[in-house]
Design a protein around this motif. Structure first.
Motif, PDB file in Angstrom:
ATOM      1  N   GLU A  52       0.828  -1.206   0.000  1.00 58.32           N
ATOM      2  CA  GLU A  52       0.000   0.000   0.000  1.00 58.32           C
ATOM      3  C   GLU A  52       0.861   1.254   0.000  1.00 58.32           C
ATOM      4  OE1 GLU A  52      -2.837   0.004   3.154  1.00 58.32           O
ATOM      5  OE2 GLU A  52      -3.690  -1.901   2.538  1.00 58.32           O
TER       6      GLU A  52
ATOM      7  N   GLN B 256       2.488   1.608  -3.423  1.00 58.52           N
ATOM      8  CA  GLN B 256       1.485   2.020  -4.415  1.00 58.52           C
ATOM      9  C   GLN B 256       1.144   3.498  -4.260  1.00 58.52           C
ATOM     10  OE1 GLN B 256       0.334   0.342  -7.037  1.00 58.52           O
ATOM     11  NE2 GLN B 256      -0.880   2.095  -7.660  1.00 58.52           N
ATOM     12  N   GLU B 257       0.977   3.957  -3.030  1.00 58.69           N
ATOM     13  CA  GLU B 257       0.646   5.358  -2.775  1.00 58.69           C
ATOM     14  C   GLU B 257       1.742   6.288  -3.309  1.00 58.69           C
ATOM     15  OE1 GLU B 257      -1.108   8.869  -1.481  1.00 58.69           O
ATOM     16  OE2 GLU B 257      -2.017   6.876  -1.585  1.00 58.69           O
TER      17      GLU B 257
END
Length: 62
Positions: free
Chosen positions: A7, A10-11
């Motif tokens: 996460e 990806q951010e």
């Protein structure tokens, strides 16, 4: 040392509009996380790691 999750990668990748590879993001995030390995307070480490990783990569992507 906190685990560098997908996460977080990806951010950062999204914020950088894909200009930096996910592998490079992960490597830089691990380097940043190592700087906090002796931190007494860990509640906000993910935020600090994300911000510093993003900052380092923005400078290298320019």
């Amino acid at each position: 040392m906190p685990v560098i999750g997908e996460e977080l990668v990806q951010e950062i990748w999204t914020r950088l509009a894909g200009r930096v590879s996910r592998e490079r993001i992960r490597r830089v995030a691990i380097e940043v996380a190592r700087e906090y390995q002796d931190a007494k307070v860990t509640a906000f480490l993910p935020i600090f790691i994300q911000r510093q990783t993003l900052e380092r990569l923005r400078h290298s992507a320019e």
